[in-house]
Design a protein around this motif. Structure first.
Motif, PDB file in Angstrom:
ATOM      1  N   CYS A 113       8.877   7.767   0.004  1.00 49.41           N
ATOM      2  CA  CYS A 113       8.900   6.504  -0.867  1.00 49.41           C
ATOM      3  C   CYS A 113       9.725   5.549  -0.425  1.00 49.41           C
ATOM      4  N   GLY A 114      10.696   5.789  -0.004  1.00 43.68           N
ATOM      5  CA  GLY A 114      11.785   4.676   0.472  1.00 43.68           C
ATOM      6  C   GLY A 114      11.497   4.023   1.814  1.00 43.68           C
ATOM      7  N   LEU A 115      10.634   4.881   2.626  1.00 43.78           N
ATOM      8  CA  LEU A 115       9.866   4.374   3.939  1.00 43.78           C
ATOM      9  C   LEU A 115       8.900   3.317   3.558  1.00 43.78           C
ATOM     10  N   ARG A 116       8.112   3.699   2.367  1.00 42.90           N
ATOM     11  CA  ARG A 116       7.196   2.954   1.900  1.00 42.90           C
ATOM     12  C   ARG A 116       7.599   1.705   1.231  1.00 42.90           C
ATOM     13  N   LEU A 117       8.547   1.683   0.525  1.00 39.12           N
ATOM     14  CA  LEU A 117       9.329   0.293  -0.070  1.00 39.12           C
ATOM     15  C   LEU A 117       9.827  -0.363   1.328  1.00 39.12           C
ATOM     16  N   GLY A 137       9.103  -2.684  -7.722  1.00 38.70           N
ATOM     17  CA  GLY A 137       9.603  -1.849  -6.578  1.00 38.70           C
ATOM     18  C   GLY A 137       9.834  -0.540  -6.647  1.00 38.70           C
ATOM     19  N   LEU A 138      11.093  -0.306  -7.190  1.00 40.41           N
ATOM     20  CA  LEU A 138      11.340   1.191  -7.472  1.00 40.41           C
ATOM     21  C   LEU A 138      10.768   1.832  -8.539  1.00 40.41           C
ATOM     22  N   LEU A 139      10.422   1.240  -9.434  1.00 41.97           N
ATOM     23  CA  LEU A 139       9.951   2.155 -10.668  1.00 41.97           C
ATOM     24  C   LEU A 139       8.671   3.015 -10.435  1.00 41.97           C
ATOM     25  N   PRO A 140       7.657   2.515  -9.648  1.00 41.30           N
ATOM     26  CA  PRO A 140       6.360   2.960  -9.561  1.00 41.30           C
ATOM     27  C   PRO A 140       6.878   4.387  -8.342  1.00 41.30           C
ATOM     28  N   TYR A 141       7.745   4.097  -7.654  1.00 43.23           N
ATOM     29  CA  TYR A 141       7.987   5.588  -6.955  1.00 43.23           C
ATOM     30  C   TYR A 141       8.432   6.507  -7.436  1.00 43.23           C
ATOM     31  N   LEU A 142       9.440   6.018  -8.481  1.00 44.50           N
ATOM     32  CA  LEU A 142      10.194   6.909  -9.186  1.00 44.50           C
ATOM     33  C   LEU A 142       9.100   7.843 -10.199  1.00 44.50           C
ATOM     34  N   LEU A 143       8.175   7.106 -10.744  1.00 45.42           N
ATOM     35  CA  LEU A 143       7.154   8.198 -11.318  1.00 45.42           C
ATOM     36  C   LEU A 143       6.098   8.802 -10.375  1.00 45.42           C
ATOM     37  N   VAL A 144       6.069   8.438  -9.244  1.00 44.37           N
ATOM     38  CA  VAL A 144       5.507   9.266  -8.128  1.00 44.37           C
ATOM     39  C   VAL A 144       6.389  10.431  -7.837  1.00 44.37           C
ATOM     40  N   VAL A 158      -0.273  18.484  -4.536  1.00 53.48           N
ATOM     41  CA  VAL A 158       0.514  17.262  -5.142  1.00 53.48           C
ATOM     42  C   VAL A 158       0.909  16.692  -3.683  1.00 53.48           C
ATOM     43  N   PRO A 159       1.658  17.194  -2.854  1.00 54.53           N
ATOM     44  CA  PRO A 159       2.303  16.413  -1.590  1.00 54.53           C
ATOM     45  C   PRO A 159       1.017  15.821  -1.046  1.00 54.53           C
ATOM     46  N   VAL A 160      -0.031  16.280  -0.932  1.00 56.48           N
ATOM     47  CA  VAL A 160      -1.107  15.788  -0.116  1.00 56.48           C
ATOM     48  C   VAL A 160      -1.691  14.789  -0.862  1.00 56.48           C
ATOM     49  N   ARG A 161      -1.819  14.467  -1.972  1.00 54.78           N
ATOM     50  CA  ARG A 161      -2.376  13.563  -2.912  1.00 54.78           C
ATOM     51  C   ARG A 161      -1.242  12.332  -2.541  1.00 54.78           C
ATOM     52  N   THR A 162       0.049  12.857  -2.777  1.00 47.41           N
ATOM     53  CA  THR A 162       0.974  11.780  -2.654  1.00 47.41           C
ATOM     54  C   THR A 162       1.097  10.996  -1.309  1.00 47.41           C
ATOM     55  N   LEU A 163       0.889  11.934  -0.305  1.00 52.98           N
ATOM     56  CA  LEU A 163       0.918  11.231   1.099  1.00 52.98           C
ATOM     57  C   LEU A 163      -0.159  10.345   1.253  1.00 52.98           C
ATOM     58  N   GLU A 164      -1.370  10.744   0.919  1.00 51.68           N
ATOM     59  CA  GLU A 164      -2.404   9.771   0.903  1.00 51.68           C
ATOM     60  C   GLU A 164      -2.072   8.463   0.096  1.00 51.68           C
ATOM     61  N   PHE A 165      -1.659   8.569  -0.968  1.00 48.06           N
ATOM     62  CA  PHE A 165      -1.186   7.362  -1.560  1.00 48.06           C
ATOM     63  C   PHE A 165      -0.137   6.553  -0.864  1.00 48.06           C
ATOM     64  N   LEU A 166       0.617   7.147  -0.383  1.00 45.17           N
ATOM     65  CA  LEU A 166       1.762   6.415   0.273  1.00 45.17           C
ATOM     66  C   LEU A 166       1.395   5.765   1.666  1.00 45.17           C
ATOM     67  N   SER A 167       0.415   6.628   2.268  1.00 44.57           N
ATOM     68  CA  SER A 167      -0.217   6.098   3.465  1.00 44.57           C
ATOM     69  C   SER A 167      -1.055   5.078   3.446  1.00 44.57           C
ATOM     70  N   SER A 168      -1.719   4.990   2.264  1.00 45.88           N
ATOM     71  CA  SER A 168      -2.777   4.138   2.388  1.00 45.88           C
ATOM     72  C   SER A 168      -2.423   2.831   1.297  1.00 45.88           C
ATOM     73  N   ILE A 169      -1.540   2.998   0.508  1.00 49.55           N
ATOM     74  CA  ILE A 169      -1.493   1.746  -0.657  1.00 49.55           C
ATOM     75  C   ILE A 169       0.070   1.400  -0.077  1.00 49.55           C
ATOM     76  N   PRO A 170       0.032   0.010   0.550  1.00 51.48           N
ATOM     77  CA  PRO A 170       1.569  -0.444   0.599  1.00 51.48           C
ATOM     78  C   PRO A 170       2.291  -0.812  -0.630  1.00 51.48           C
TER      79      PRO A 170
END
Length: 261
Positions: free
Chosen positions: A39-43, A60-67, A132-144
């Motif tokens: 998430c830090g890399l995505r930010l 900025g930070l809050l959405p990734y705290l939820l993730v 869970v990690p697969v879905r999270t990686l998909e989100f982080l890789s596709s949504i800036p």
């Protein structure tokens, strides 16, 4: 030879399940560290610049705290609601009516060799957790990350995709906790999660289709991702639903009944 291979795989499944149960805190800690790093890399690469430090911005930070935190919170909630070692009450109404079954005493069921999360059931347990990690990686890789100057269509898209990853990851981890604690409602809860997952993907597609000014490339890429998610859910359901209904292990462990030959 076949028996030797089956025994070896069974012992491996026992080792994997026991390892997950014993090392659950370590697994959660690894998840938090790895997901926070991702998430830090995505930010660091937002869709638009920030007008200040990203950690000081709610977008900025809050959405990734939820993730990172929502699946952990859901797991802990599930473990608290279903304490270890407790015999949980069976549901009053039985939805799984396929096959012929004989009811077992709860203590008798626990003495049977089919009781537990081992064998093929271990693969289902791992699959739920890996989701869970697969879905999270998909989100982080596709949504800036949003940044501070994102257009309205991207804010809407970001919001629905964030809700998807947070809610579905939490539901899958709650199902994982239910399975670990042998909660009788686990099979029907997992089926419900599959249904929610399918409905979520279709709803997101409909919402995005109704948004104005979404670039064609983004629209097409999102459609491909949602289609892939739908296929994964349908494949999972096609593989595991018959197992959840007919497996002796599932029925002995979660429904306290054994098949009548």
């Amino acid at each position: 030879m076949v028996r030797v291979v089956k025994d070896h795989l069974y012992r491996k499944s026992v080792a994997v399940v026991l390892s997950m149960q014993v090392n659950l805190e370590r697994i959660v800690a690894i998840w938090v560290l790895a997901a926070a790093f991702a998430c830090g890399l995505r930010l660091a690469f937002p869709a638009t610049p920030y007008d200040g430090p990203p950690w000081a911005s709610g977008t900025g930070l809050l959405p990734y705290l939820l993730v990172v935190g929502a699946p952990v919170g859901s797991l802990l909630l599930g473990l608290k609601l279903f304490p270890a070692g407790r015999i949980h009450a069976q549901p009053a109404f039985r939805l799984a009516q396929v096959g012929r079954w004989r009811k077992l005493d709860c203590l008798k069921a626990r003495e049977m060799s089919q009781f537990g999360l081992y064998g093929v059931m271990a693969s289902l347990l791992i699959g739920i957790a890996v989701n869970v990690p697969v879905r999270t990686l998909e989100f982080l890789s596709s949504i800036p990350a949003l940044g501070s100057y994102s257009p309205s269509w991207f804010i809407g898209l970001y919001g629905v995709m964030l809700a998807d990853v947070v809610i579905l990851s939490s539901l899958y981890m709650f199902a994982f906790a239910m399975a670990l604690r042998l909660a009788p409602l686990f099979p029907r809860f997992l089926v419900m999660v599959w249904g929610v997952d399918l409905l979520a993907q279709l709803s997101i597609a409909k919402l995005v289709a109704g948004m104005d000014n979404v670039p064609h490339g983004v629209d097409a890429a999102l459609l491909d991702m949602l289609t892939g998610n739908v296929k994964k859910v349908l494949i999972s359901a096609a593989i595991w639903l018959p197992y959840l209904l007919l497996s002796d292990r599932v029925n002995v462990t979660f429904r306290q009944r054994v098949s009548v030959k």
